[in-house]
Design a protein around this motif. Sequence first.
Motif, mmCIF file in Angstrom:
data_model
loop_
_atom_site.group_PDB
_atom_site.id
_atom_site.type_symbol
_atom_site.label_atom_id
_atom_site.label_comp_id
_atom_site.label_asym_id
_atom_site.label_seq_id
_atom_site.Cartn_x
_atom_site.Cartn_y
_atom_site.Cartn_z
ATOM 1 N N SER A 120 1.666 -9.894 39.416
ATOM 2 C CA SER A 120 2.254 -11.229 39.428
ATOM 3 C C SER A 120 2.874 -11.521 40.787
ATOM 4 O O SER A 120 3.524 -10.668 41.395
ATOM 5 C CB SER A 120 3.322 -11.342 38.336
ATOM 6 N N ASP A 121 2.684 -12.752 41.269
ATOM 7 C CA ASP A 121 3.233 -13.148 42.562
ATOM 8 C C ASP A 121 4.719 -13.482 42.475
ATOM 9 O O ASP A 121 5.440 -13.373 43.460
ATOM 10 C CB ASP A 121 2.478 -14.364 43.116
ATOM 11 N N GLN A 122 5.178 -13.934 41.307
ATOM 12 C CA GLN A 122 6.546 -14.403 41.175
ATOM 13 C C GLN A 122 7.397 -13.556 40.234
ATOM 14 O O GLN A 122 8.618 -13.689 40.220
ATOM 15 C CB GLN A 122 6.540 -15.851 40.665
ATOM 16 N N GLN A 123 6.792 -12.672 39.455
ATOM 17 C CA GLN A 123 7.534 -11.942 38.433
ATOM 18 C C GLN A 123 7.165 -10.462 38.422
ATOM 19 O O GLN A 123 6.848 -9.891 37.388
ATOM 20 C CB GLN A 123 7.274 -12.567 37.052
ATOM 21 N N GLY A 155 16.196 -9.262 31.905
ATOM 22 C CA GLY A 155 16.983 -10.314 31.273
ATOM 23 C C GLY A 155 17.632 -9.866 29.990
ATOM 24 O O GLY A 155 17.341 -8.783 29.452
ATOM 25 N N VAL A 156 18.527 -10.701 29.489
ATOM 26 C CA VAL A 156 19.190 -10.483 28.211
ATOM 27 C C VAL A 156 19.165 -11.799 27.438
ATOM 28 O O VAL A 156 19.126 -12.888 28.020
ATOM 29 C CB VAL A 156 20.646 -10.001 28.380
ATOM 30 N N ARG A 157 19.175 -11.649 26.114
ATOM 31 C CA ARG A 157 19.218 -12.824 25.242
ATOM 32 C C ARG A 157 20.128 -12.509 24.049
ATOM 33 O O ARG A 157 20.094 -11.401 23.516
ATOM 34 C CB ARG A 157 17.825 -13.188 24.735
ATOM 35 N N TYR A 158 20.915 -13.502 23.680
ATOM 36 C CA TYR A 158 21.765 -13.347 22.499
ATOM 37 C C TYR A 158 21.595 -14.583 21.630
ATOM 38 O O TYR A 158 21.717 -15.720 22.109
ATOM 39 C CB TYR A 158 23.233 -13.174 22.898
ATOM 40 N N ILE A 181 21.154 -18.008 23.906
ATOM 41 C CA ILE A 181 21.929 -17.759 25.124
ATOM 42 C C ILE A 181 21.150 -16.749 25.957
ATOM 43 O O ILE A 181 20.968 -15.598 25.537
ATOM 44 C CB ILE A 181 23.336 -17.240 24.793
ATOM 45 N N TYR A 182 20.685 -17.163 27.111
ATOM 46 C CA TYR A 182 19.689 -16.373 27.842
ATOM 47 C C TYR A 182 20.010 -16.339 29.334
ATOM 48 O O TYR A 182 20.474 -17.338 29.908
ATOM 49 C CB TYR A 182 18.303 -16.991 27.621
ATOM 50 N N GLY A 183 19.764 -15.189 29.942
ATOM 51 C CA GLY A 183 19.906 -15.049 31.383
ATOM 52 C C GLY A 183 18.933 -14.003 31.900
ATOM 53 O O GLY A 183 18.679 -12.989 31.235
ATOM 54 N N SER A 184 18.349 -14.240 33.094
ATOM 55 C CA SER A 184 17.385 -13.286 33.635
ATOM 56 C C SER A 184 17.356 -13.397 35.160
ATOM 57 O O SER A 184 17.823 -14.382 35.743
ATOM 58 C CB SER A 184 15.973 -13.542 33.075
ATOM 59 N N GLY A 237 10.534 -9.495 47.761
ATOM 60 C CA GLY A 237 11.840 -9.436 48.402
ATOM 61 C C GLY A 237 12.777 -10.557 48.021
ATOM 62 O O GLY A 237 13.921 -10.588 48.492
ATOM 63 N N ASN A 238 12.338 -11.477 47.184
ATOM 64 C CA ASN A 238 13.175 -12.600 46.756
ATOM 65 C C ASN A 238 13.572 -12.422 45.289
ATOM 66 O O ASN A 238 12.879 -11.751 44.520
ATOM 67 C CB ASN A 238 12.434 -13.928 46.941
ATOM 68 N N SER A 239 14.669 -13.049 44.925
ATOM 69 C CA SER A 239 15.123 -13.005 43.542
ATOM 70 C C SER A 239 15.352 -14.418 43.032
ATOM 71 O O SER A 239 15.807 -15.294 43.773
ATOM 72 C CB SER A 239 16.413 -12.187 43.413
ATOM 73 N N ILE A 240 15.001 -14.631 41.764
ATOM 74 C CA ILE A 240 15.170 -15.925 41.111
ATOM 75 C C ILE A 240 16.026 -15.712 39.878
ATOM 76 O O ILE A 240 15.660 -14.949 38.977
ATOM 77 C CB ILE A 240 13.812 -16.542 40.723
ATOM 78 N N TRP A 241 17.180 -16.376 39.840
ATOM 79 C CA TRP A 241 18.088 -16.265 38.704
ATOM 80 C C TRP A 241 17.905 -17.449 37.768
ATOM 81 O O TRP A 241 17.682 -18.567 38.218
ATOM 82 C CB TRP A 241 19.545 -16.202 39.180
#
Length: 385
Positions: free
Chosen positions: A39-42, A47-50, A74-77, A83-87
């Motif tokens: 994957s080029d982007q992932q 991540g976590v999910r509640y 409720i989700y965050g990843s 070399g880049n990060s996407i929040w």
Amino acid sequence: MMRYLLIYILLALSIKVTAQSTLDFNGLFQGFTTYSPESDQQQLWTGVRYIPELKYEFEIDSLQSISAYVSANIYGSVQYAGGNSIWEGTVAPYRAWVRYAYENSEVRIGLQKIDFGSSTLLRPLQWFNQIDPRDPLGLTNGVYAALGKYYFKNNANIWFWALYGNEETRGYDILQTVRNHPELGGRLQLPTPKGEIAFSYHHRTAVFDNRWNINDPLFIETPENKYGVDGKWDIGIGIWFEGTYTKTKDPIVLNANSDPLGLTHQALLDVGIDYTIKGVNIVFEHLFTRYGEEINQPQYKGNTSAISFNYPVSFFDNISLMIYQDWTNDGTGVYATYNHDFDIWTGYIMAYYNPTTQISTPYVNNDLNQFTPGFGLRLMATLNH
């Protein structure tokens, strides 16, 4: 006076005994890490999910009750690639409905999951959800709807529904739904010897929305009718079929050259069997897909097979394997998982390969799973409380 007071006390005690209420708070916690080198982007996705759940039920008497259910996503990843990060993070409603039940009938209103049909893997009747059979949690977005059900004494049942405020594609939809137009439909399920058969119908206003294209903006609404029939029987082995026919009034789906593809008619037929031998449950399905401007002259013919194996190694351990083959576009997908149940949580190890072209992927994708194109390795832990 004493007589009336005694009657009042008896009525109060009767109500106290017969009217019972319960309030439950539960939740699902999910943590995952996915490694996807193609994957080029992932390439690395963590991540976590509640999903907290609050359910209230009030039993009016032995025949009727009122219940309410609310849950949130409720989700965050964070995704790493090159070399880049996407929040990313979100808090959104997952379910929110109220239900009134009386004897053999019930009415449920709100954000809910509507699911029916006989198939388990390729599922043409996935009209109102996005359940991915590769996802062991079966997470799916809900729809805003009013759903009524009535169950007859001979095990037949009838459903009626009305949807409003939904616009995303669901299942095998090609077009989105007009958000401010109501959707209406129903389902009749009848018992048969050794099984059951059902007939379903749904009407909506679909839309082709291409207004973001500066060079060729387009916005067209069109009525759409869906018809479905499915059946399932147990004759020593399980056999089933599930078919749908969708008729859109206008051939408005365009290709890259802005020429109509004529996808006015869509026909899907899935047939399947399942059998358990020496503890291994085997499920096989084959899906026939037809699209075209004329029902008898399809412009696209697709054939897809899927097979799954599931084996409980022990009371706490389970392994499964799922393979699908898109014969028309020569696409192959493989998904394998091992999970172990600990005292209060479950751990998963998953390995998969998905075709890099969407047309070769027969499963419905949604924003609640983390399956990337190409090869992937995924570790996941879930905790229910």
